[in-house]
Design an enzyme around this catalytic site. Structure first.
Site, PDB file in Angstrom:
ATOM      1  N   LYS A   1      -2.047  31.840   5.227  1.00 40.15           N
ATOM      2  CA  LYS A   1      -2.010  32.690   3.945  1.00 40.15           C
ATOM      3  C   LYS A   1      -3.210  32.022   3.220  1.00 40.15           C
ATOM      4  CE  LYS A   1       1.265  33.698   0.823  1.00 40.15           C
ATOM      5  NZ  LYS A   1       0.701  33.449  -0.337  1.00 40.15           N
TER       6      LYS A   1
ATOM      7  N   ARG B   1       4.280  35.503 -14.253  1.00 36.89           N
ATOM      8  CA  ARG B   1       3.982  34.133 -13.735  1.00 36.89           C
ATOM      9  C   ARG B   1       2.969  33.334 -14.708  1.00 36.89           C
ATOM     10  NH1 ARG B   1       3.089  33.663  -7.396  1.00 36.89           N
ATOM     11  NH2 ARG B   1       3.255  31.565  -7.868  1.00 36.89           N
TER      12      ARG B   1
ATOM     13  N   ASP C   1       6.289  25.608  -0.486  1.00 36.75           N
ATOM     14  CA  ASP C   1       6.746  26.880  -0.274  1.00 36.75           C
ATOM     15  C   ASP C   1       8.141  26.876   0.526  1.00 36.75           C
ATOM     16  OD1 ASP C   1       4.992  28.022  -1.671  1.00 36.75           O
ATOM     17  OD2 ASP C   1       3.570  28.070  -0.232  1.00 36.75           O
TER      18      ASP C   1
ATOM     19  N   ARG D   1      12.696  30.434  -7.349  1.00 38.27           N
ATOM     20  CA  ARG D   1      13.180  30.262  -6.227  1.00 38.27           C
ATOM     21  C   ARG D   1      14.427  29.222  -6.288  1.00 38.27           C
ATOM     22  NH1 ARG D   1       7.714  30.191  -2.535  1.00 38.27           N
ATOM     23  NH2 ARG D   1       7.729  32.202  -2.304  1.00 38.27           N
TER      24      ARG D   1
HETATM   25  C1  S3P Z   1      -1.201  28.176  -2.655  1.00 34.90           C
HETATM   26  C2  S3P Z   1      -0.858  27.068  -3.434  1.00 34.90           C
HETATM   27  C3  S3P Z   1       0.558  26.981  -3.733  1.00 34.90           C
HETATM   28  C4  S3P Z   1       1.412  27.824  -2.891  1.00 34.90           C
HETATM   29  C5  S3P Z   1       1.185  29.128  -2.589  1.00 34.90           C
HETATM   30  C6  S3P Z   1      -0.215  29.266  -1.964  1.00 34.90           C
HETATM   31  C7  S3P Z   1      -2.634  28.224  -2.367  1.00 34.90           C
HETATM   32  O1  S3P Z   1       0.771  27.069  -5.170  1.00 34.90           O
HETATM   33  O2  S3P Z   1       2.744  27.832  -3.581  1.00 34.90           O
HETATM   34  O3  S3P Z   1       2.018  29.841  -1.707  1.00 34.90           O
HETATM   35  O4  S3P Z   1      -3.056  28.958  -1.321  1.00 34.90           O
HETATM   36  O5  S3P Z   1      -3.724  27.518  -3.051  1.00 34.90           O
HETATM   37  P1  S3P Z   1       0.410  26.065  -6.421  1.00 34.90           P
HETATM   38  O6  S3P Z   1      -0.956  25.764  -6.410  1.00 34.90           O
HETATM   39  O7  S3P Z   1       0.838  26.929  -7.475  1.00 34.90           O
HETATM   40  O8  S3P Z   1       1.155  25.175  -5.970  1.00 34.90           O
END
Ligand code: S3P
Length: 460
Positions: free
Chosen positions: A24, A125, A324, A355
């Protein structure tokens, strides 16, 4: 959108070979950078989940041409340096924190206004963590309390580079600042309190940008980028998502005589904490092959079931590399023997849902013995399956939905979730992939414990 309840029940052994969808984080960045670059970017293996589609639509609204072609590849015809144009309509980021936070950094350097909204989960958020450094660089924001959306961004074509130490180890915040830095005057420098995913740095390099990574006197990673650089379109081959792969892998580990192979999984050091942790807990997980794919380490993984997991203390410094994966780790810990202690989890409270709170409450209802702290979770496993037989509210959170469906594959009575539709955000074929390896997961409109199936869906 109407809810799609689903249930899962004791299954196994799980057997088979699987390729989970594209990562992702890398997918978001490939579309975004492709839309910003000069020339054509060709993307293979893109995750076609709702979150990434939100990023693609947003980039289109900002002027980039982004298409899925008949050959299955995605092509971006980027706008080039300073080439974005103001979106006439409000940009809807759906459930996607990564899309909005990175795009806030992208639009901050343009003399235009951008309006963002999102779903109920995204609207809760915190965005203040991104607003603060971008304001320091010269952009203006109007948002609700604590920086929550809906939000308006008034960008500034004369952003100034800053030297910023992240208050939380967040790849999203780091990336927003670096992307704003690309359009700023002078150098932008970000110091991380702990290493967090580095896909932005890797991919900016892949698109031809100069980006420097060093260590400060305390050993913290410092990332610097000079403003005024342009990106060049290129080919991106997205590896599979280690966060998604964790679901079939944990399911296999928890079910006797299972053997599941998952291919082409991104195994970047800033992402593989869940695998290190499961192996320390005694899981039979083997890395079959490791290779490089476009600057990312990629592996094939074999997971076998039958070994009794044991509880461990998960090192707090490992948290960013598995941020995650705590929902699915908590499921594994409930099936382990002994105490699993997880600390340093404060960020889990502000993900797609709280979570920490939701896992603790749901697992307790399913029969787990655990203690929830402000930023910790301690699970006492006795090595026996939980009783299950309860319904969980997923709160628009894909990973909560998938974690409880995996739990239901182990419990005495089925587990039911009120809504499987959030799974579309990151792992659209989760149900069919799990069913292919032998998991019993079904759509269920009525029965709280799954005795009565009204509808059977492959495409939840
Ligand atoms: C992500 C960073 C993470 C992760 C999210 C995807 C990213 O979040 O939890 O699912 O693609 O940079 P945080 O940067 O808030 O830790």
């Amino acid at each position: 959108m109407s809810k799609k309840p689903a249930y899962s029940k004791k299954s196994g052994p799980l057997k088979g070979r699987a390729v989970v969808p594209g990562d992702k984080s890398i997918s978001h960045r490939s579309i975004m950078f492709g839309g910003l670059a000069e020339g054509e970017t060709i993307i293979s293996g893109l995750l076609e989940g709702e979150d990434v589609l939100s990023t693609a639509e947003a980039m289109r609204q900002l002027g980039a041409r982004i298409e899925k072609c008949d050959d299955g590849l995605w092509r971006c015809y980027g706008v080039g340096a300073q080439g974005l144009s103001e979106s006439e309509a409000i940009i809807d980021m759906g459930n996607s924190g990564t899309s909005i936070r990175l795009l806030m950094g992208v639009v901050a350097g343009y003399a235009m206004s951008t309006f963002f909204v999102g779903d109920a989960s995204l609207s809760k958020r915190p965005m203040g963590r991104v607003i603060t450094p971008l304001q320091e660089m010269g952009a203006t924001f109007i948002a609700r309390d604590k920086g929550r959306i809906p939000m308006a961004v008034k960008g500034n074509a004369s952003l100034k580079g800053i030297n910023y130490t992240l208050p939380v180890a967040s790849a999203q915040v780091k990336s927003a600042i670096l992307l704003a830095g690309l359009n700023a005057t002078g150098k932008t420098q970000v110091t991380e309190p702990a290493p967090c995913r580095d896909h932005t740095e890797n991919m900016l390099r892949h698109f031809g940008a100069n980006i420097d990574v060093s260590r400060d006197s305390e050993g913290l990673r410092v990332i610097s980028i000079e403003g005024g650089q342009s990106l060049q379109g290129c080919a991106v081959d997205v590896p599979s998502d280690p966060s998604s792969a964790a679901f079939p892998i944990v399911a296999a580990v928890l079910s006797a005589d299972s053997e599941v192979h998952v291919y082409g999984v991104c195994y970047n050091e800033t992402r593989n904490g869940i695998y290190k942790t499961l192996i320390e807990m005694g899981a039979d997980i083997e890395i079959l092959r490791s290779y490089d794919q476009g600057g990312e380490t990629v592996v094939d993984i074999c997971a076998k079931g039958g070994k009794q997991l044991h509880g461990i203390d998960v090192p707090a410094e490992r948290v960013p590399s598995m941020i995650d994966e705590f929902p699915i780790l908590a499921v594994a810990a409930c099936c382990a023997k002994g105490v699993t202690k997880m600390t340093g989890l404060e960020e889990l409270r502000v993900k797609e849902s709280d979570r920490l709170g939701i896992m603790a409450a749901g697992l307790t209802a399913a029969g787990a013995n655990l203690e929830e702290g402000a930023d910790s979770l301690t699970i006492h496993g006795d090595g026996r399956p939980l009783k299950g037989g309860v319904q969980i509210e997923t709160h628009h959170d894909h990973r909560i939905a998938m974690s409880f469906l995996i739990l239901g594959l182990t419990t005495d009575a089925p587990m039911r979730i009120d809504d499987a539709s959030p799974i579309q955000t990151s792992f659209p074929n989760f149900v069919s992939l799990m069913r292919d390896i032998g998991a019993i997961i079904e759509a269920d409109d009525v029965a709280p414990t799954g005795e009565k199936t009204l509808r059977f869906a492959e495409d939840l």
